[in-house]
Design an enzyme around this catalytic site. Structure first.
Site, short mmCIF file in Angstrom:
data_model
loop_
_atom_site.label_atom_id
_atom_site.label_comp_id
_atom_site.label_asym_id
_atom_site.label_seq_id
_atom_site.Cartn_x
_atom_site.Cartn_y
_atom_site.Cartn_z
N GLU A 84 -16.58 26.66 -7.01
CA GLU A 84 -15.35 25.89 -6.81
C GLU A 84 -15.32 24.60 -7.61
OE1 GLU A 84 -13.21 27.59 -5.64
OE2 GLU A 84 -13.58 28.43 -3.64
N TYR A 115 -6.24 8.33 14.13
CA TYR A 115 -7.32 8.55 13.16
C TYR A 115 -7.00 9.63 12.15
CZ TYR A 115 -10.63 4.97 14.10
OH TYR A 115 -11.24 3.76 14.15
P1 13P Z 1 -19.89 28.46 -3.36
O1 13P Z 1 -21.05 29.08 -2.61
O2 13P Z 1 -19.82 28.96 -4.79
O3 13P Z 1 -19.91 26.96 -3.25
O4 13P Z 1 -18.55 28.95 -2.66
C1 13P Z 1 -18.43 28.81 -1.27
C2 13P Z 1 -17.02 28.58 -0.88
O5 13P Z 1 -16.78 27.87 0.08
C3 13P Z 1 -15.94 29.22 -1.65
O6 13P Z 1 -14.71 28.63 -1.33
#
Ligand code: 13P
Length: 210
Positions: free
Chosen positions: A73, A119
């Site tokens: 990501e 909050y």
């Molecule tokens: P990654 O393990 O590549 O960080 O991906 C996990 C995730 O949350 C995908 O949206």
């Protein structure tokens, strides 16, 4: 805080989120801006078991320069950190209640969670844009998230989860927790005549704490 201390803090906060159920399995990823680039959780890593020394390091041009292979990501995190120069960190979770709201809300909506408590407004702000569904890791999500993040501290990815920024890593984690609690409240109170904060109360909070 220097880089070794930030690595320790990232592992500690990742474990804290994991232990309290904000992330399960290998879901979620976190990035932190550094003077010479970025730290990012490695792909397929568990937030509960991060090794500070193996956290990925990206250069200022976002190329991988050290540690394990970064999260898939990276485009999501780059979208937010380039749109928000004041943001020092980004937390992406698949936390249950926020993700549930992301399955109910329409892409394009900007307030899928009402301002029920101070909050939420103080930590997340007035808007939480809902971004249309993209496959995890799809680079095509970058421009939508970038555009929405210019005016929003957090966005909600349809059928996926929240992406939350903060001035510091601790701020981003606190905002992600607050978002999740607000999503939980919103679902708990869905269909009831619960009172929300008024626009004037929201303005007052943002003028005082924003
Ligand atoms: P990654 O393990 O590549 O960080 O991906 C996990 C995730 O949350 C995908 O949206």
């Amino acid at each position: 805080m220097d880089e070794p201390a930030i690595r320790e803090q990232l592992a500690m906060l990742g474990a804290s989120l994991f232990q309290r159920g904000y992330s399960v399995g290998t879901a979620g990823n976190i990035s932190v801006r550094l003077p010479d680039g970025y730290l990012m959780t490695p792909t397929n890593s568990c937030l509960g078991r991060l090794d500070p020394a193996r956290i990925s390091k990206l250069g200022s041009d976002w190329s991988h320069v050290g540690g394990d292979k970064p999260s898939k990501e990276v485009f999501m995190h780059r979208a937010v950190l380039t749109a928000r120069p004041d943001a020092g960190a980004v937390v992406h979770l698949h936390s249950t209640y926020a993700t549930a709201i992301g399955c109910l809300a329409e892409p394009g909506e900007t307030a899928p969670i009402p301002p029920l408590t101070p909050y939420f407004v103080m930590r997340v702000g007035r808007s939480l844009p809902v971004i249309r569904y993209y496959r995890p890791g799809d680079a095509a999500m970058e421009s939508d998230i970038h555009e929405a993040s210019r005016t929003a501290k957090a966005v909600l990815l349809a059928n996926h989860g929240p992406v939350v920024s903060g001035k510091t890593l601790a701020d981003a984690v606190a905002a992600a927790e607050e978002l999740e609690e607000s999503a939980r409240l919103a679902l708990l109170l869905r269909g009831t005549p619960a009172r929300t904060l008024t626009p004037a109360q929201v303005d007052d909070l943002l003028e005082t704490f924003g």
